[in-house]
Each structure stands twice: as structure tokens, then as C-alpha cells.
Write an enzyme that holds these catalytic residues in place. Structure first.
Site, PDB file in Angstrom:
ATOM      1  N   GLN A  11      22.543  44.428  34.200  1.00  0.00           N
ATOM      2  CA  GLN A  11      21.688  45.071  35.209  1.00  0.00           C
ATOM      3  C   GLN A  11      22.227  46.426  35.638  1.00  0.00           C
ATOM      4  O   GLN A  11      21.460  47.365  35.831  1.00  0.00           O
ATOM      5  CB  GLN A  11      21.640  44.176  36.439  1.00  0.00           C
ATOM      6  CG  GLN A  11      20.581  43.108  36.385  1.00  0.00           C
ATOM      7  CD  GLN A  11      20.042  42.879  37.777  1.00  0.00           C
ATOM      8  OE1 GLN A  11      20.780  42.456  38.651  1.00  0.00           O
ATOM      9  NE2 GLN A  11      18.786  43.181  37.978  1.00  0.00           N
ATOM     10  N   ASP A  31      28.137  44.870  24.005  1.00  0.00           N
ATOM     11  CA  ASP A  31      27.799  43.766  24.914  1.00  0.00           C
ATOM     12  C   ASP A  31      27.667  42.517  24.049  1.00  0.00           C
ATOM     13  O   ASP A  31      27.312  42.598  22.869  1.00  0.00           O
ATOM     14  CB  ASP A  31      26.469  44.056  25.627  1.00  0.00           C
ATOM     15  CG  ASP A  31      26.225  43.118  26.802  1.00  0.00           C
ATOM     16  OD1 ASP A  31      26.273  43.580  27.957  1.00  0.00           O
ATOM     17  OD2 ASP A  31      25.986  41.911  26.574  1.00  0.00           O
ATOM     18  N   LEU A  65      31.562  44.502  33.911  1.00  0.00           N
ATOM     19  CA  LEU A  65      31.486  43.096  33.493  1.00  0.00           C
ATOM     20  C   LEU A  65      31.486  42.167  34.708  1.00  0.00           C
ATOM     21  O   LEU A  65      31.876  42.557  35.811  1.00  0.00           O
ATOM     22  CB  LEU A  65      32.676  42.793  32.573  1.00  0.00           C
ATOM     23  CG  LEU A  65      32.635  43.528  31.225  1.00  0.00           C
ATOM     24  CD1 LEU A  65      34.003  43.527  30.555  1.00  0.00           C
ATOM     25  CD2 LEU A  65      31.586  42.913  30.298  1.00  0.00           C
ATOM     26  N   ARG A 123      26.072  49.929  46.194  1.00  0.00           N
ATOM     27  CA  ARG A 123      24.610  49.939  46.044  1.00  0.00           C
ATOM     28  C   ARG A 123      24.157  48.994  44.916  1.00  0.00           C
ATOM     29  O   ARG A 123      24.938  48.182  44.457  1.00  0.00           O
ATOM     30  CB  ARG A 123      24.062  51.351  45.880  1.00  0.00           C
ATOM     31  CG  ARG A 123      24.426  52.242  47.068  1.00  0.00           C
ATOM     32  CD  ARG A 123      23.740  53.580  47.009  1.00  0.00           C
ATOM     33  NE  ARG A 123      23.943  54.323  48.251  1.00  0.00           N
ATOM     34  CZ  ARG A 123      23.880  55.634  48.345  1.00  0.00           C
ATOM     35  NH1 ARG A 123      23.601  56.372  47.291  1.00  0.00           N
ATOM     36  NH2 ARG A 123      24.054  56.229  49.510  1.00  0.00           N
ATOM     37  N   LYS A 171      36.090  48.200  48.213  1.00  0.00           N
ATOM     38  CA  LYS A 171      34.839  47.515  47.832  1.00  0.00           C
ATOM     39  C   LYS A 171      34.758  46.152  48.523  1.00  0.00           C
ATOM     40  O   LYS A 171      33.714  45.774  49.058  1.00  0.00           O
ATOM     41  CB  LYS A 171      34.810  47.360  46.307  1.00  0.00           C
ATOM     42  CG  LYS A 171      33.722  46.462  45.752  1.00  0.00           C
ATOM     43  CD  LYS A 171      32.359  47.096  45.763  1.00  0.00           C
ATOM     44  CE  LYS A 171      31.309  46.126  45.228  1.00  0.00           C
ATOM     45  NZ  LYS A 171      29.938  46.568  45.482  1.00  0.00           N
ATOM     46  N   ASN A 175      32.013  45.002  51.285  1.00  0.00           N
ATOM     47  CA  ASN A 175      31.096  43.886  51.020  1.00  0.00           C
ATOM     48  C   ASN A 175      31.320  42.739  51.993  1.00  0.00           C
ATOM     49  O   ASN A 175      30.382  42.038  52.367  1.00  0.00           O
ATOM     50  CB  ASN A 175      31.240  43.404  49.571  1.00  0.00           C
ATOM     51  CG  ASN A 175      30.545  44.355  48.612  1.00  0.00           C
ATOM     52  OD1 ASN A 175      30.393  45.525  48.932  1.00  0.00           O
ATOM     53  ND2 ASN A 175      30.133  43.871  47.463  1.00  0.00           N
ATOM     54  N   TYR A 176      32.590  42.550  52.431  1.00  0.00           N
ATOM     55  CA  TYR A 176      32.881  41.516  53.423  1.00  0.00           C
ATOM     56  C   TYR A 176      32.137  41.821  54.731  1.00  0.00           C
ATOM     57  O   TYR A 176      31.422  40.972  55.269  1.00  0.00           O
ATOM     58  CB  TYR A 176      34.388  41.425  53.677  1.00  0.00           C
ATOM     59  CG  TYR A 176      34.726  40.528  54.849  1.00  0.00           C
ATOM     60  CD1 TYR A 176      34.634  39.151  54.721  1.00  0.00           C
ATOM     61  CD2 TYR A 176      35.070  41.062  56.079  1.00  0.00           C
ATOM     62  CE1 TYR A 176      34.900  38.327  55.810  1.00  0.00           C
ATOM     63  CE2 TYR A 176      35.337  40.242  57.154  1.00  0.00           C
ATOM     64  CZ  TYR A 176      35.253  38.875  57.019  1.00  0.00           C
ATOM     65  OH  TYR A 176      35.491  38.069  58.093  1.00  0.00           O
TER      66      TYR A 176
HETATM   67  P1  NAD Z   1      25.062  41.326  34.601  1.00  0.00           P
HETATM   68  O1  NAD Z   1      25.341  39.881  34.532  1.00  0.00           O
HETATM   69  O2  NAD Z   1      23.645  41.800  34.709  1.00  0.00           O
HETATM   70  O3  NAD Z   1      25.713  42.072  33.346  1.00  0.00           O
HETATM   71  C1  NAD Z   1      26.918  41.709  32.758  1.00  0.00           C
HETATM   72  C2  NAD Z   1      26.843  42.062  31.272  1.00  0.00           C
HETATM   73  O4  NAD Z   1      28.112  41.812  30.698  1.00  0.00           O
HETATM   74  C3  NAD Z   1      25.828  41.202  30.519  1.00  0.00           C
HETATM   75  O5  NAD Z   1      24.971  42.035  29.751  1.00  0.00           O
HETATM   76  C4  NAD Z   1      26.699  40.323  29.628  1.00  0.00           C
HETATM   77  O6  NAD Z   1      26.080  39.995  28.380  1.00  0.00           O
HETATM   78  C5  NAD Z   1      27.907  41.219  29.434  1.00  0.00           C
HETATM   79  N1  NAD Z   1      29.126  40.488  29.070  1.00  0.00           N
HETATM   80  C6  NAD Z   1      29.633  39.365  29.606  1.00  0.00           C
HETATM   81  N2  NAD Z   1      30.802  39.040  29.016  1.00  0.00           N
HETATM   82  C7  NAD Z   1      31.037  39.990  28.087  1.00  0.00           C
HETATM   83  C8  NAD Z   1      32.087  40.233  27.158  1.00  0.00           C
HETATM   84  N3  NAD Z   1      33.139  39.421  27.067  1.00  0.00           N
HETATM   85  N4  NAD Z   1      31.981  41.321  26.361  1.00  0.00           N
HETATM   86  C9  NAD Z   1      30.934  42.163  26.435  1.00  0.00           C
HETATM   87  N5  NAD Z   1      29.906  41.978  27.279  1.00  0.00           N
HETATM   88  C10 NAD Z   1      29.968  40.916  28.110  1.00  0.00           C
HETATM   89  O7  NAD Z   1      25.916  41.875  35.845  1.00  0.00           O
HETATM   90  P2  NAD Z   1      25.699  43.238  36.673  1.00  0.00           P
HETATM   91  O8  NAD Z   1      24.730  42.990  37.783  1.00  0.00           O
HETATM   92  O9  NAD Z   1      25.474  44.374  35.739  1.00  0.00           O
HETATM   93  O10 NAD Z   1      27.130  43.359  37.375  1.00  0.00           O
HETATM   94  C11 NAD Z   1      28.287  43.815  36.687  1.00  0.00           C
HETATM   95  C12 NAD Z   1      29.401  44.010  37.692  1.00  0.00           C
HETATM   96  O11 NAD Z   1      28.991  44.949  38.693  1.00  0.00           O
HETATM   97  C13 NAD Z   1      29.796  42.732  38.448  1.00  0.00           C
HETATM   98  O12 NAD Z   1      31.186  42.695  38.615  1.00  0.00           O
HETATM   99  C14 NAD Z   1      29.049  42.872  39.766  1.00  0.00           C
HETATM  100  O13 NAD Z   1      29.673  42.139  40.807  1.00  0.00           O
HETATM  101  C15 NAD Z   1      29.116  44.368  39.986  1.00  0.00           C
HETATM  102  N6  NAD Z   1      28.034  44.943  40.831  1.00  0.00           N
HETATM  103  C16 NAD Z   1      26.738  44.529  40.698  1.00  0.00           C
HETATM  104  C17 NAD Z   1      25.748  45.108  41.493  1.00  0.00           C
HETATM  105  C18 NAD Z   1      24.295  44.692  41.369  1.00  0.00           C
HETATM  106  O14 NAD Z   1      23.485  45.080  42.236  1.00  0.00           O
HETATM  107  N7  NAD Z   1      23.899  43.966  40.334  1.00  0.00           N
HETATM  108  C19 NAD Z   1      26.091  46.115  42.418  1.00  0.00           C
HETATM  109  C20 NAD Z   1      27.417  46.535  42.503  1.00  0.00           C
HETATM  110  C21 NAD Z   1      28.385  45.955  41.701  1.00  0.00           C
END
Ligand code: NAD
Length: 297
Positions: A11, A31, A65, A123, A171, A175-176
Site C-alpha cells: 500500500q 516484492d 516492509l 501519514r 514515530k 503513533n502512541y
Molecule cells: P503492505 O502489507 O500493504 O505491504 C507490504 C509489502 O511487503 C507487500 O506487498 C508484501 O508482499 C511485501 N513483502 C512482505 N514480505 C516480503 C519480503 N520478505 N520480501 C519482499 N517483499 C515482502 O504494508 P504497507 O501498508 O505498505 O506498510 C508497510 C510499512 O509501512 C509497515 O511497517 C507499516 O506499519 C508502515 N506504514 C504504513 C502506513 C499505512 O497507512 N499503510 C503508514 C505509515 C507507515
């Protein structure tokens, strides 16, 4: 043209990597999901067969990740980033993970002569698409300066928080506060609804007070942040008001679990002699003291 490796196209990672390409960087991506890869490859990125391949020849390698364990595996596992990165490249983890996980990965990479920066993201995915995420960055100044032009393609408000791991700390703090405030807000409004007041009325009032605006920009600058105990509002009066809310909510059978815990902190602060101080300064002094692990004083 500068080259970047990008691992984790979910995402957040998918739109962020797209923005990096739009910014003019050559991108090699990896990925586990072929679908996620295809999308970004259609936009001009080169597909790698594994994390190591994505890192080969890159000036900066990014991970976005889900967890610390996955980041560690992606860096040090078989066909991992550490096998492919050149010594003059910088590794940047943007995932939300524990500061100690970040530091541990950084220590192991440093043994191989590879620099690491942590740059967790603020965000949401909508901001990732718009290129307006924020970055809380930890690492050596020279490394942070080197990766800043890359971050600028993906977001804005890039804050250098301190050494490696400091980005992860900030961070978590953010978030807390945000996540707990979310619960307290729900508890307050649910009691008000149960007591027959409309949501609109409460929102109108609370939007203008520290309850809605947040303490860090309202009550704290003139008091807690400069450790001024002279009360704008006395801690013991705030303690009384929590008690009133808990009593009224109990009668309405509305839960105020977070408030009940908060009242204990006010009780401790008052018992320690902070009752006549400003509520923000007295509470901050008390909790800072407790956080140091002292049992008396
Ligand atoms: P997500 O689950 O949508 O994406 C994770 C991706 O990593 C997936 O496409 C998955 O296939 C890939 N993946 C998993 N294991 C893997 C590996 N070993 N090798 C290669 N690819 C691998 O998660 P996201 O929402 O993109 O979040 C990613 C990070 O960002 C997290 O740590 C999350 O806490 C942080 N984050 C998310 C948001 C949000 O709004 N979604 C905001 C800020 C921070």
C-alpha cells in the site's frame, strides 16, 4: 542517473516507489507478490528476482516492509540486501519497526561497512500516492543529507531526529499519542452521547480546546515544555474534573477505562506534591520521573 533499489511494494511502497521514479531515479524493485511487481514494472522499473538483486548497483536501497523480522530477513537472509549492496551505498528502512530492531540491523550492516538510515513514514497511503508523506529520520548527518533528495520525491517535512533509531523512536511516540488520544476521544464522546448531548455540539466545543487541538501546541509550550510550574490551570483541579467525569460516566454505564488509569497518574502527581502546579508541568514532571525508574523522591 542515480539508481535505487526498493523492496516492499505494498500500500505504501508501491506509490512511494512510483514517485521515486517520477523524480528521475532508476529503480530496481522486489516484492514477494508478482502482482505488486508487475504494476510498478509497467511504469518503467526493473524487476529483481530477489532482494539481493534489487540492491546490486544501487546508490540507495529502500525497504518498506510489514515487520522488523521481515526487514531483518530481507537484509540478512539468503539472497538478501546485504549480499548485494556496495560499500558506498546507503540502506534506508522506512518500515515501522522497533528502534532496537533498527539499531541491531544497523550494527550488523556497519560491520560490513554499509551505512544505514531509518526513515519511518507519517501519514497514510493516500499521502503516499500524493507524494506528501512525512519522514522521521535517524542516522549520521552525511548519510541523511545523501538520501534527502530521494525522500523529497516521496514526501515532505523531512525531520532529522538524531542518530540511527531516533526516527523509529519519534514515530512510536507520535503513533502512541495519536492512538491513545483516539481512545480517549471515543470514551468522552460516547459518554456525552449516552448522557443525551449531540455529537455536533461536542465537536463544536472540543474543536476549540486542548482536548481537540492537542496539548503539544496549546497548553504545553508556555508551561510543561519550559518546566514552568506556575499554574494556568491547577493539576488538582484537573484531577477533580477527571473524577467528576468518571462518576458521571459510571452512572451512565459508559466506560472510561483510559481516564481511570489517567486519574491514577494525577493521584500520584498530587501525592508527590505537584497538585498546586500547572496540570501540564506537574504531569510531565511526574511521568518523566517515573520513566527514569526512580521509586522515591
Ligand atoms: P503492505 O502489507 O500493504 O505491504 C507490504 C509489502 O511487503 C507487500 O506487498 C508484501 O508482499 C511485501 N513483502 C512482505 N514480505 C516480503 C519480503 N520478505 N520480501 C519482499 N517483499 C515482502 O504494508 P504497507 O501498508 O505498505 O506498510 C508497510 C510499512 O509501512 C509497515 O511497517 C507499516 O506499519 C508502515 N506504514 C504504513 C502506513 C499505512 O497507512 N499503510 C503508514 C505509515 C507507515
Amino acid at each position: 542517473m542515480a539508481k535505487a533499489g526498493f523492496i516492499g511494494l505494498g500500500q505504501m511502497g508501491k506509490p512511494m516507489s512510483r514517485n521515486l521514479m517520477k523524480g528521475g531515479y532508476d529503480l530496481k524493485v522486489y516484492d514477494l507478490s508478482q502482482d505488486a511487481m508487475q504494476d510498478i514494472v509497467k511504469n518503467g522499473a526493473e524487476a529483481a528476482a530477489n532482494a539481493r538483486e534489487a540492491a546490486v548497483g544501487a546508490d540507495v536501497v529502500f525497504t518498506m516492509l510489514p515487520t522488523g523480522a521481515i526487514v531483518e530477513q530481507s537484509v540478512f537472509g539468503p539472497c538478501g540486501i546485504a549480499e548485494g549492496m556496495s560499500m558506498d551505498a546507503v540502506f534506508v528502512d522506512m518500515s515501522t519497526i522497533l528502534p532496537e530492531e533498527t539499531r541491531s540491523i544497523g550494527r550488523r550492516l556497519a560491520e560490513q561497512g554499509i551505512a544505514m538510515v531509518d526513515a519511518p513514514v507519517g501519514r497514510t497511503s493516500a499521502h503516499a500516492i500524493g507524494g506528501t508523506v512525512t519522514f522521521m529520520v535517524g542516522g549520521d548527518s552525511a548519510d541523511v543529507a545523501r538520501i534527502t533528495p530521494y525522500l523529497e520525491c516521496m514526501g515532505q517535512m523531512i525531520t532529522h531526529c538524531g542518530p540511527l533509531g531516533a526516527g523509529a523512536v519519534v514515530k512510536l511516540v507520535n503513533n502512541y499519542i495519536s492512538a491513545v488520544t483516539n481512545v480517549v476521544t471515543a470514551e468522552g464522546l460516547a459518554y456525552g452521547l449516552a448522557a443525551g448531548v449531540s455529537e455536533d455540539t461536542m465537536v463544536e466545543v472540543i474543536s476549540q480546546t486542548p482536548a481537540g487541538l492537542g496539548h503539544i501546541t496549546t497548553t504545553w509550550p508556555a508551561k510543561a515544555l519550559i518546566d514552568d510550574p506556575a499554574p494556568a490551570f491547577q493539576l488538582d483541579l484537573a484531577r477533580k474534573d477527571i473524577g467528576l467525569a468518571l462518576t458521571a460516566a459510571a452512572a451512565a454505564k459508559a466506560p472510561m477505562a483510559t481516564g481511570a488509569v489517567a486519574r491514577e497518574i494525577y493521584n500520584i502527581a498530587s501525592a508527590k506534591g505537584h497538585g498546586r502546579e500547572d496540570w501540564s508541568t506537574g504531569i510531565f514532571r511526574t511521568v518523566k520521573y517515573l520513566a527514569k525508574g526512580k521509586t522515591d523522591g
